[in-house]
Design an enzyme around this catalytic site. Structure first.
Site, PDB file in Angstrom:
ATOM      1  N   ARG A   1       9.844  37.629  -1.895  1.00 58.69           N
ATOM      2  CA  ARG A   1      10.243  39.011  -2.121  1.00 58.69           C
ATOM      3  C   ARG A   1      10.157  39.343  -3.612  1.00 58.69           C
ATOM      4  O   ARG A   1      10.455  38.498  -4.455  1.00 58.69           O
ATOM      5  CB  ARG A   1      11.686  39.248  -1.654  1.00 58.69           C
TER       6      ARG A   1
ATOM      7  N   ALA B   1       1.353  38.053   4.823  1.00 55.74           N
ATOM      8  CA  ALA B   1       1.185  38.162   6.279  1.00 55.74           C
ATOM      9  C   ALA B   1      -0.179  38.720   6.664  1.00 55.74           C
ATOM     10  O   ALA B   1      -0.417  38.996   7.842  1.00 55.74           O
ATOM     11  CB  ALA B   1       2.281  39.048   6.850  1.00 55.74           C
TER      12      ALA B   1
ATOM     13  N   GLU C   1       5.941  47.880  -6.008  1.00 58.77           N
ATOM     14  CA  GLU C   1       4.598  47.728  -5.428  1.00 58.77           C
ATOM     15  C   GLU C   1       4.040  49.096  -5.070  1.00 58.77           C
ATOM     16  O   GLU C   1       4.755  49.927  -4.519  1.00 58.77           O
ATOM     17  CB  GLU C   1       4.674  46.825  -4.189  1.00 58.77           C
TER      18      GLU C   1
ATOM     19  N   ASP D   1      18.869  24.729  -1.048  1.00 55.47           N
ATOM     20  CA  ASP D   1      19.243  25.654   0.018  1.00 55.47           C
ATOM     21  C   ASP D   1      20.678  25.342   0.400  1.00 55.47           C
ATOM     22  O   ASP D   1      20.942  24.333   1.052  1.00 55.47           O
ATOM     23  CB  ASP D   1      18.321  25.513   1.233  1.00 55.47           C
TER      24      ASP D   1
ATOM     25  N   HIS E   1       0.476  41.468  -2.140  1.00 61.54           N
ATOM     26  CA  HIS E   1       1.370  41.272  -0.984  1.00 61.54           C
ATOM     27  C   HIS E   1       0.561  40.920   0.273  1.00 61.54           C
ATOM     28  O   HIS E   1       0.612  41.606   1.300  1.00 61.54           O
ATOM     29  CB  HIS E   1       2.205  42.523  -0.738  1.00 61.54           C
TER      30      HIS E   1
END
Length: 527
Positions: free
Chosen positions: A230, A282, A259, A169, A279
């Site tokens: 993503r 969440a 998608e 990162d 997906h």
């Protein structure tokens, strides 16, 4: 009593909170014109991903004080238009952090122990124990690409599970990585040494197809890849080919280029070496409740005259104050973005100096705007005026604020100094009488340049012919120069050249520029 429009399906917990302070009307499935017709009646608007709030809808919402999106993003809201009207836009940036991190870990375990295929086998009446001999994750090396909130939570759990961790990162400090038990490394080393690679980064120009055939070629044959961030970060064709040929051991994907996953995708043809989910990062009851409660509480607070905690525009800044400060906020964000690219991604220090009349104004919003710009290369749409200070603190960035009303080159100006992986750099900017932003100083060299989308900055010896050589070189690559300015302190000493370009620089041209006699350094900037 205030009125709140809810135009998408929201968990009842959020509705109950709003009902404490307002009349709540749930109207799902309305057309854009129907929404425009009714929105003038409402003080607040709560949505999820189903409703797209356009400029026309916002223009019709004369009473709107706040728009709340029960989720992480706000890409379905015209945020600039809402900001212009003084409407606070909020979301729930941390509502699905735990859900997404846990799904990545679940995918890693399911992949290691062939859970989906073993489950199907038993349900089909088979008992194939030898076929599903898996791998332990204990003492294995986990490579984490992206140590934001989700990546950090994955690191915490993986550490407790006995994994060794590498991380990549460029915007995280070594100290922060050490706190999480991660060793910061470059991508090549992470690809070579990791047994598992988990991705927690946004899709950008730099990260698109980050995991491609070349990257996969560096990995161990026992490596496994997990992507719950993503779609588009992995070259799916290259991944499918590598898995078919046994060049890596497996992959678990929750997100895809397109998608739903297309019928002809080569990923569908693979067996137990891949785990695919639709997906679901969440998709937990808790996450849906959390985002509904989080956003409903913020709408309630704003209706009661309190600030919102997760505004994506400018929280608590009312229209009259916004009009006064808006040019300086734009200036601060632009300069922060510029100096971050000059100093390098891993910035350790940002010094913000308010000069002239600006030194006598409230500074918090200006400093936050500078931080938002500084972090925008790393976090893209995820950084906003509320979380910029928190994100900077988590990345170990030290922020110093100073004021100097005696500097009067302009009525008000802003000076930023950043220390990063490419060294220490400074930029200064001002607002001209016509309201235009100007970059007035780069690394203490005076210039007067309007910021543009594509820019090239060089540090060079002040000598005859060097400007012509750079211009000719850019011309040979079909790059058009919109404007050019040189700043110097003494004749034949060091100088800075700033070129505004109509086009991005093609690959390889920077290396050619560095070969020009007298050029000491060169970098491109995208604002």
């Amino acid at each position: 009593m205030p009125k709140v429009l809810v135009s998408d399906s929201i968990d009842q917990a959020g509705i109950d909170i709003l009902s404490q302070v307002a009349q709540v009307d749930v109207q799902i499935g309305l057309s854009p014109q129907e929404l425009i017709n009714i929105i003038p009646e409402y003080d607040a608007w709560m949505i999820r991903s189903g409703t797209r709030i356009t400029k026309e809808m916002i223009a019709a919402g004369d009473r709107l004080k706040i728009i709340g999106r029960a989720g992480v993003g706000v890409d379905n809201v015209d945020v600039p238009e809402a900001t212009r009207k003084g409407i606070v836009v909020v979301n729930s940036p941390e509502g699905n952090t735990i859900a997404a991190a846990e799904h990545a870990l679940a995918m890693m375990l399911a992949l290691s122990r062939y859970v989906p295929d073993a489950n199907t086998s038993v349900k089909n009446g088979l008992w194939e124990r030898k076929k599903f001999v898996g791998a332990e994750i204990y003492k294995k090396t986990l490579g984490i690409v992206g140590l934001g909130k989700i990546g950090s939570h994955v690191a915490s759990i993986a550490k407790a599970m006995g994994m060794k961790m590498l991380a990549y990162d460029p915007f995280i400090s070594i100290e922060r990585a050490d706190q999480l038990g991660c060793r910061l490394v470059d991508l090549d080393l992470l690809f070579r040494e990791a047994d598992y690679i988990t991705l927690h980064i946004p899709k950008t120009k730099e990260t698109a197809n980050l995991i491609n055939a070349e990257a996969i070629g560096k990995m161990k044959p026992t490596a496994r890849i997990i992507n719950c961030s993503r779609g588009g970060i992995i070259d799916e064709v290259a991944l499918a080919t590598a898995l078919k040929e046994g060049r890596i051991a497996g992959a678990a994907l929750d997100v895809f280029d397109n998608e739903p996953l297309e019928e002809g995708s080569p990923l569908r043809e693979l067996g137990k070496e891949i785990v695919l989910t639709p997906h679901l990062g969440a998709s937990t009851t808790e996450a849906q409740v959390n985002v509904a409660i989080d956003v409903a509480e913020q709408i309630r607070d704003v209706l009661l005259g309190l600030p919102a905690r997760s505004a994506v525009n400018i929280p608590g800044l009312y229209p009259d104050a916004l009009e006064k400060l808006r040019p300086y906020l734009e200036l601060a964000e632009t300069l922060g973005n510029l100096v971050s690219q000059l100093a390098g991604g891993r910035v350790e220090l940002l010094n913000v100096r308010l000069q002239g009349d600006l030194a006598n104004n409230e500074s918090q919003a200006v400093v936050v705007a500078a931080l938002k710009g500084l972090l925008s290369q790393a976090l893209r749409e995820r950084v906003n005026y509320v979380n910029a200070s928190i994100e900077a603190k988590e990345r170990g960035i030290r922020v110093i604020e100073t004021r100097d009303a005696s500097i009067r080159d302009y009525a008000g100006s802003l000076h930023l100094e950043a220390k990063g992986s490419l060294g220490q750099h400074t930029v200064t900017g001002a607002i001209l009488g016509d309201g235009e932003i100007r970059i007035t100083d780069v690394d203490e060299f005076p210039v007067n340049v309007a910021p543009t989308h594509y820019m090239l900055l060089t540090r060079h010896r002040d000598m005859p012919g060097i400007i012509g050589k750079i211009g000719s070189l850019l011309g040979s690559f079909n790059v058009n120069i919109a404007s050019m300015q040189v700043g110097r302190k003494i004749v034949r000493g060091d100088a800075v050249m700033v070129l505004s370009l109509d086009d991005p620089l093609p690959e390889g041209i920077l290396a050619e520029i560095m070969k020009v006699s007298g050029i000491r350094d060169a970098c491109t900037v995208t604002l």
